[in-house]
Design an enzyme around this catalytic site. Sequence first.
Site, PDB file in Angstrom:
ATOM      1  N   ASP A 475       0.771  -1.004  -0.010  1.00  0.00           N
ATOM      2  CA  ASP A 475      -0.013  -0.154  -0.119  1.00  0.00           C
ATOM      3  C   ASP A 475       0.909   1.306  -0.083  1.00  0.00           C
ATOM      4  O   ASP A 475       1.894   1.163   0.909  1.00  0.00           O
ATOM      5  CB  ASP A 475      -0.851   0.027   1.237  1.00  0.00           C
ATOM      6  N   ASN A 483      -2.756  12.447  -3.477  1.00  0.00           N
ATOM      7  CA  ASN A 483      -3.618  12.929  -4.664  1.00  0.00           C
ATOM      8  C   ASN A 483      -4.356  14.186  -4.482  1.00  0.00           C
ATOM      9  O   ASN A 483      -4.704  15.078  -5.336  1.00  0.00           O
ATOM     10  CB  ASN A 483      -4.732  12.099  -4.617  1.00  0.00           C
ATOM     11  N   ASP A 492      -1.595   9.042 -10.663  1.00  0.00           N
ATOM     12  CA  ASP A 492      -1.463   7.866 -11.465  1.00  0.00           C
ATOM     13  C   ASP A 492       0.024   7.523 -11.894  1.00  0.00           C
ATOM     14  O   ASP A 492       0.245   6.460 -12.025  1.00  0.00           O
ATOM     15  CB  ASP A 492      -2.377   8.288 -13.073  1.00  0.00           C
ATOM     16  N   GLU A 518      -4.736   2.097  -4.399  1.00  0.00           N
ATOM     17  CA  GLU A 518      -3.304   2.194  -4.493  1.00  0.00           C
ATOM     18  C   GLU A 518      -2.790   1.041  -3.832  1.00  0.00           C
ATOM     19  O   GLU A 518      -1.436   0.860  -3.609  1.00  0.00           O
ATOM     20  CB  GLU A 518      -2.814   3.420  -3.372  1.00  0.00           C
TER      21      GLU A 518
END
Length: 621
Positions: A475, A483, A492, A518
Amino acid sequence: MRRATTGSVQSRPDTAGGGRPSSEFAGPNRRWIGHAFTIVLGIIGWLIVLVLPLTGWLAVDETTPALPIMLFVLVILAARALAFRLTEGSVLSLDSAYYVAAALSVGNVEAGRLVALALTLDASARLSNKRRRNAELDGWWAELGYVLYFGGMSGGLLVICGWMFGADEVVGQVSHDAVEITIRVVAIAGTLLVLHYAIQGIRLWLLGHSWRHYLRQLAVPGIAAEASLMPIGVVLVLLYDPHQPLGFMLLSLTYLLINFVFARLSRARHELQERVHDLEILNATGRRFSAALQLEELVEAVAREACKAIPETDAVTFVHRRAGRDSDLVIDGFDRRTDKFMRYTMSPGEGAAGWVMTHAQSRRIDELSDADVATDADHGIRSWLGVPLFMYGDCDGVVAVQSTRPGAFTQEHQRLLESLALQIASALQNAHLYELAMVDGLTGLFVRRYFDARIEEEVERSRRYGSPFSVVMLDVDDFKKLNDTYGHLVGDRVLRAIANVIKAQMRGVDTAARYGGEEMSVILPRTEMVGAYNLAERIREAIAELRITTDDEPPRALSVTASLGIAAYPESKAQTGEDLVRRADRALYRAKKTGKNRVELFWTDDPSGAHRIADLAGAPE
């Protein structure tokens, strides 16, 4: 007589027992005794042929013309040249009838000497040919013993058998009693064959071969084939006249013609068996490849089936791309000796495989140190054979086999590998189509439903074969904050970079998937917890070294970290794939809770067990 191909000249391994001695029968000490037995027999044979006549124990006719002796030698050598394969690892030469005819025509001792001379020349020539082809030999002393034995034992046995049945009594007679000659030929030939095959059986047994296989596959067929030409031996003796050799020479040519026909029939039978064997291989591999829709399964199938099809193989190299023509070339390697898979990246045109792809044609290299292309000669690899994989009209991959022995691969191996390559290319295209349907478009990793199916398959495989495997859950640390701060495009970019790090650390049999958001996951077949920990640490360190460029003005270089959790089967005591993922998630949660940017293990006994594994792996806490 049957040519002895075992001992100093080793034949190809064969599951039926006709090649290299199996561990069931062979041992270093016993093989040493076998070679010593060979040398002693050779010396005894030469003593009988050369020394006993000097002591007067055996009579020698010094008036025997040289021309008939040379004729016998030439015919015996020609018969040796027409030797044919009886079984795998056994070569038969139908020359015993000529030995017996020589004993009754030119004299017992003279026949023993000419047989010893002819077979010694033949053995030396065959050993020299083996050396030129870089075949495996057992050492100079074993080679010397083989040459001594091959000529001396046969010549000495012929002298003994001729002496036992009075071969010299009919030499020089103007006319012969056909019945008497027939009886002597049968007696000498029968005794010679029985003694020869008995001694040969003891020798092969000492060298590690099975008595049962020897009798069934070698001795019985060999004696039957040799005995079938004994009537010609009778006629040879009846026609022999040193002053009018025409009839004898014509019959000798007929004798050689029969040997030639036997050799051609044997060669045709052997080639037919090879074709049938190849078709069986292609049929089996076709079923295996067609069932391998997943690329990781295809990688393993290619490696295993190539080793089965070409037993000389010590390593397999499979050069290919993942789904999508713009993906990089990768090399999936398999070391048969250690049963391990490896994965490397490859630049276009690199090495021997690059040469095959550039020229779109097969390449066989008998000695890598002499190759005109850059090769990796590590790990003792000496010879290499690679064939191209044609997909969508272009050469887009290579499958290659390698051996630690120089000159290990032949034209027949190349032809078989090219046939396998057609099946591999078709299976690879199917795997690409399957992968496109099962791959996440952003990261290039598999999707969640593919991962769920694979982990259940691994659980079932582990239960059936007792092989361990591990799951790594990853993770990205503080991904939501990243983000929110830099935007989803940068997020991304981070996910793609981390996915590339994971793929760079994977073997060909591993499976990586985007589990959700993620979070990413990796299945590591045949990997215990310590091995999984080491891999996870390499991934964690590589992610920490990443620098992701933002879209700011001026751009900034971001660093990211990831936390990883590991659970192993069956150590974790999980019953299903879902249970195993849940345990790996618990380890991942502990990594997040205890500081992030770390690897934690699920350990069933107590929490401190994770630290014991970390210490064992040599990783920093």
